[in-house]
Design an enzyme around this catalytic site. Structure first.
Site, short mmCIF file in Angstrom:
data_model
loop_
_atom_site.label_atom_id
_atom_site.label_comp_id
_atom_site.label_asym_id
_atom_site.label_seq_id
_atom_site.Cartn_x
_atom_site.Cartn_y
_atom_site.Cartn_z
CD GLU A 30 -1.88 -2.36 1.25
OE1 GLU A 30 -0.54 -2.66 1.50
OE2 GLU A 30 -2.81 -3.27 1.13
CG HIS A 44 -11.27 -7.16 7.08
ND1 HIS A 44 -10.15 -7.62 7.78
CD2 HIS A 44 -10.84 -7.35 5.81
CE1 HIS A 44 -9.20 -8.14 6.71
NE2 HIS A 44 -9.76 -8.08 5.62
#
Lengths: 334, 389, 329
Positions: free
Chosen positions: A67, A136
């Site tokens: 990322e 999440h």
């Protein structure tokens, strides 16, 4: 999708996003996409399905699980004249790129005395409600909205999913677009041409006179549902879709509370130190004398989001919570 | 040519350092870049270089000394010092308070959809507790906001809860009253006049009226006094109205406030509305009713808020003339002392008569002594013809 | 050409390189003085000892190439051609500085020379370089991206991610690692299980070479080699320049982690001494040349300081300008 096509057609939120991406890729050769599994896999939420086949590997780039590197590369490419649209699979993984987002993307323009601007769009899925567990299920829109230099948008409707990306590409600033994962399957009518969508204004989605429900993202639909139920007992709630969290459209919110004199902010982030607190502070500053009751916040309970269904439901703001908050607020007046 | 070697700053948060050791002594020649001293900081001992050349003349600080950044540590003679070390450094990072950017202006708001009184939540709560009708209240906060102080000022003239006030409440009330009175004295240029008035005609008339009246219909001197003041106020409107925003606005109605001091520090001044138009019996009946309600704590907001002139009386206390304090935004207050038997001259001879001293305190921004005298004369004359009241 | 032949070293070339290194050395020394006097504030990281790396590599670059670096980037900025006046004014926090005084020592930007900072986060510039290289590739231009960083950045995850991404996507980036053996106060052997950088790099499938960072001719030659390679193949390359930082990490560093003897021995091997000795040995220069160039460099620095002193600070009213790009979308 050009202006000649019929506007009122029924599509999903996902389709609207895909059409917007496709249109951007067609319109400007400098637009390209980067992200994990956006190409061969078709996108974790199937938003980018088919784009690799249409535009090729140079412009639809599957990134390794890095990322920080691919967000930083997006910034570098933007500095170098490209218009990258980076997909971070979910906001939960964006933390790995937080240094690049905050220390580079957000600061470069100001820190360089205006020499460098970073015309980068970052799209992220966000939110909870599918029992996917604490790591999440974050809603960090409020965190990101704290940072000067970024633009934060939260499309909730089909029109906004279709139009906000194009609007974002017209700016030369880093724009982060939050897509609540529960909205991808939502079906709706595309009613407005994409050209008319702006990303600096909130919109009143439902007019009312008794209380202003101020919200963004998927919580919009919970508020609308609550408003409908409240109407049955004679309470008319006004529902505001903020649409942009940075900059916040203060005027729309102020005007609404001047009408209703009561405000409840509904925000899926955790309650303390969140965007709801910011809006509450602003309401105090701008419409203190119009308020008939203190501003209330309906937010997530301050726990990591649990897996078990009933626990997750209890942790997140629900329609019932919103209704209770409205009723309590009105009863207080008696 | 002398140059100075100063304690350098070596870090963003270094404010002082300790000289640990000198590497040079007087007479030594130094050049640009030589290490001349060791300085101890939070981080450890740092070798400090000199940025000038010359001969060390004098070491001014001893090893072990802890000095602020910028302190002269040594003097050198020799080369012209560089501009940097000799010039007074401009502290580029100091924030000049006057140049701090102003806070972003509030956006212009569109006009409110409905006209709405602005009242702070605290004021609203207090008004509710006191039974005050806020729609009649004019706020004095910025933007005409009704503040807690506005409500408290009204509360001075009303009776709060039915029970005897607690010590705290008494304290609060005294404080509020004190504040109001201080403000009055501060802002209003009072002038004072007093006139003794012979009350014998009024008393005779009262006795005669009361002898044929039932108990409920009997009149007290206070009714006469109040009516006399109301008529004077009607005739001389410069004493009847409000002074606000540096201008006097006379009132077309005459609402006479009766200042009533009660046990426990309470001070109320409910108004007899349109006193100039009411008959004496009507006024008397209202006074009686007022007394009952004041004791019970049931005041109406209009009674508290609408006095255009006030009367205060210490009739029971044996006081002659008073020098009362005007209740802003009014411009006059009339005081009645006790009715006392006093020597009086009638027809060139001294006799004993009931005499009452009528006092006037008025706002010199609106009237002067001459007008005040006329006002008192009006009251005086009215009391000499009580049948006309 | 992998080694510079003696016949290719000319007086002209030698003095040009010496002059560039002297300009940096004089600028940095003056910064030390100005900082001690409180004129430059915040953090200051000086480049003394590493001049040959910036100067050598810049000889191989073109105006169209993009450059990113670290907080120790004054030398790179000077070698790239950012004027000393603009630089010094920036260090003084004045509006005439390259970033209007907003960046300071660690955030030098100059888009005219494609110098994209200046970065206070170790490793933060690496992904940017990948992106800049990607932009060159996707727009089919001839430029490359060059990334200067210290060996300390190799420990950061971003190094690994960036090397992998650059190699995977075949992006034209030259990664220049200035190995001065100390990441602030931590020596390389104390932070890397595998202290040989070339050994580490072999895992990425990237051409990686090492050069003596104190020899400006060697750096120049190796850099030309590698930039040509990157330019023609379009794939990344890595250059380790073995060098040494003669001053402390920053001004406020007592250097408890290395001995004075060690520093002294490196001073004798520094880039200025190395070049001067070589040119003198080859009878291509005399001491007067050195003094002349040093004087010229100091004069240039004097001028820059005067300019910076007299320059005005940015008006406080402009504080909120440039949070976003100006001009309506």
């Amino acid at each position: 999708m050009n202006a000649a096509e019929p506007l009122a057609r029924r599509i999903t939120y996902r389709d609207a996003l895909r059409d917007a991406l496709r249109e951007a890729l067609l319109r400007d050769p400098n637009v390209f996409l980067m992200g994990e599994d956006i190409g061969r896999y078709g996108g974790c939420f199937a938003v980018t399905k088919g784009l690799l086949e249409e535009f090729g590997e140079a412009r639809i780039r599957d990134a390794p699980l890095s990322e920080s590197a691919f967000v930083g590369a997006g910034i570098g490419a933007a500095l170098g004249g490209m218009r990258p649209i980076v997909e971070i699979m979910t906001v939960n993984f964006s933390l790995l790129a937080l240094d690049q987002i905050l220390n580079t993307a957000a600061t470069l323009c100001h820190m360089s005395g205006g020499q460098c601007s970073v015309p980068l769009v970052i799209r992220m899925a966000t939110g909870a409600g599918r029992q996917v567990g604490a790591q999440h299920s974050h809603s960090l829109e409020g965190w990101y909205s704290h940072i000067p230099g970024l633009r934060i948008v939260t499309p909730a409707t089909i029109d906004d999913a279709a139009g906000m990306l194009k609007a974002a590409l017209a700016y030369r600033d880093p724009v982060i677009m939050f897509e609540h994962m529960n909205l991808y399957n939502m079906q709706g009518e595309l009613t407005a041409p994409a050209a008319n969508v702006d990303i600096e204004r909130a919109i009143v989605r439902r007019a009312g006179r008794d209380v202003s429900l101020i919200t963004y993202g998927a919580s919009l639909f919970k508020c609308l549902s609550a408003a409908e139920q409240l109407a049955a007992s004679g309470v008319e709630a006004e529902v505001i879709d903020l649409r942009t969290l940075r900059p916040l459209d203060q005027q729309t919110v102020t005007e609404s509370v001047q009408r209703t004199h009561r405000a409840i902010v509904v925000d899926e982030g955790w309650r303390s130190v969140g965007i709801a607190a910011e809006i509450s502070a602003r309401l105090m500053e701008h419409v203190f004398y119009e308020l008939d009751a203190p501003v209330q916040r309906v937010c997530s309970v301050e726990v990591p989001v649990p897996y078990a269904k009933h626990m997750e439901e209890a942790a997140l703001p629900q329609v019932a919570h919103i209704i209770s908050a409205v009723e309590a607020m009105l009863a207080h007046d008696k | 040519m002398t140059s100075e070697f100063r304690m350098p700053t070596l870090g963003p948060d270094m404010e002082s350092g300790t000289l640990v050791a000198w590497q040079v002594k007087p007479g030594d020649t130094v050049k640009h870049g030589d290490i001349v001293a060791q300085v101890e900081t939070d981080k450890g001992v740092i070798d400090v270089e000199i940025f000038a050349a010359g001969t060390v003349q004098k070491l001014l600080v001893e090893p072990g000394a802890h000095v602020p950044v910028g302190t002269v540590l040594a003097q050198l003679s020799g080369e012209e010092p560089t501009d940097v070390t000799s010039a007074v450094p401009e502290r580029i990072n100091e924030i000049e308070p006057a140049r701090v950017a102003p806070a972003a202006a509030l956006p212009t708001l569109p006009p409110a959809v409905q006209k709405r009184q602005k009242i702070s939540p605290a004021a609203r709560a207090r008004a509710h507790a006191l039974g005050i009708d806020i729609s009649r209240v004019t706020g004095t906060g910025a933007g005409a906001v009704v503040t807690l102080e506005d409500i408290n000022r009204l509360a001075v003239r009303s009776a709060p809860a039915t029970a005897r006030p607690s010590a705290d409440q008494v304290h609060d009330m005294r404080r509020v009253i004190g504040k109001a009175m201080s403000r009055s004295k501060r802002e209003i240029p009072h002038y004072y006049l007093s006139m003794d008035c012979c009350f014998s005609k009024a008393r005779s008339w009262l006795e005669q009226h009361n002898s044929s009246a039932s108990i409920e219909q009997r009149l007290l001197p206070s009714a006469l006094l109040l009516k006399a003041v109301a008529l004077a106020a009607h005739a001389l409107p410069d004493f009847n109205g409000y002074y606000k925003d540096e201008a006097f606005v006379p009132s077309s109605d005459v609402h006479v406030g009766m200042a009533i001091a009660m046990r426990g520090g309470r001070l109320v001044a409910p108004a007899i509305l349109n006193g100039d138009q009411k008959s004496l019996p009507a006024i008397m009946s209202e006074l009686r009713d007022l007394a009952t309600r004041v004791r019970a704590g049931h005041m109406r907001a209009t009674e508290l808020a609408l006095s255009t002139i006030t009367v205060t009386s210490l009739a029971e206390e044996g006081v002659g003339s008073l020098m009362p304090i005007i209740y802003p935004p009014q411009v006059a207050i009339v005081g009645f002392g006790s009715i006392l038997e006093q020597p009086w001259v009638v027809g060139g001879a001294v006799c004993v008569a009931p005499v009452i001293a009528i006092s006037l305190a008025a706002d010199h921004r609106v009237t002067d002594g001459r007008a005040g005298a006329r006002f008192l004369r009006h009251i005086h004359d009215a009391l000499q013809a009580p049948e006309a009241l | 050409m992998s080694a510079l032949l003696e016949s290719e070293i000319t007086r002209e070339r030698g003095l040009h390189l010496l002059a560039q290194m002297l300009r940096i050395r004089c600028f940095e020394d003056r910064c030390a003085e100005l900082y001690s006097a409180g004129k430059i504030r915040g953090f200051l990281h000086l480049y003394n000892g590493e001049e040959a790396v910036a100067v050598g590599v810049m000889q191989s670059l073109q105006p169209a190439d993009a450059i990113v670096g670290t907080y120790r980037e004054h030398g790179h900025a000077i070698a790239r051609g950012i004027g000393m006046r603009k630089l010094m004014a920036e260090l003084f926090g004045k509006q005439a500085g390259c970033c209007r005084g907003r960046g300071g020592s660690m955030h030098i930007f100059d888009t005219a020379t494609r110098f994209y900072g200046g970065n206070a986060i170790v490793g933060g510039c690496l992904p940017l370089a990948v992106g800049l290289g990607l932009a060159e590739k996707l727009q089919q231009r001839n430029g490359i991206a060059v990334c200067f960083f210290g060996e300390g950045a190799i420990a950061e995850g971003e190094f690994h991610e960036s090397m992998n991404l650059a190699a995977l996507w075949q992006v034209p980036v030259l990664f220049v690692c200035e190995n001065n053996y100390y990441a602030m106060g931590t020596a390389l052997e104390r932070s890397e299980a595998q202290p040989s950088l070339l050994a580490k790099l072999s895992g990425y499938g990237v051409r990686a070479e090492s050069v003596d960072g104190m020899d400006v001719f060697a750096v120049e030659a190796r850099a030309c080699d590698l930039t040509n390679f990157v330019r023609t193949t379009g794939v990344p390359a890595f250059m380790e320049a073995r060098t040494y930082r003669l001053r402390a990490h920053s001004m406020y560093d007592p250097q408890l982690y290395r001995s004075k003897e060690e520093v002294k021995s490196w001073e004798q091997r520094g880039p200025l001494i190395t070049l001067t000795r070589r040119l003198k040995d080859m009878r291509l220069m005399v001491e007067e040349d050195f003094l002349r160039l040093q004087q010229a460099a100091n004069a240039e620095v004097d001028d820059a300081v005067q300019f910076a002193e007299q320059a005005l600070p940015e008006p406080v009213e402009d504080l909120q300008r440039f949070v976003y790009a100006e001009g309506a979308p």
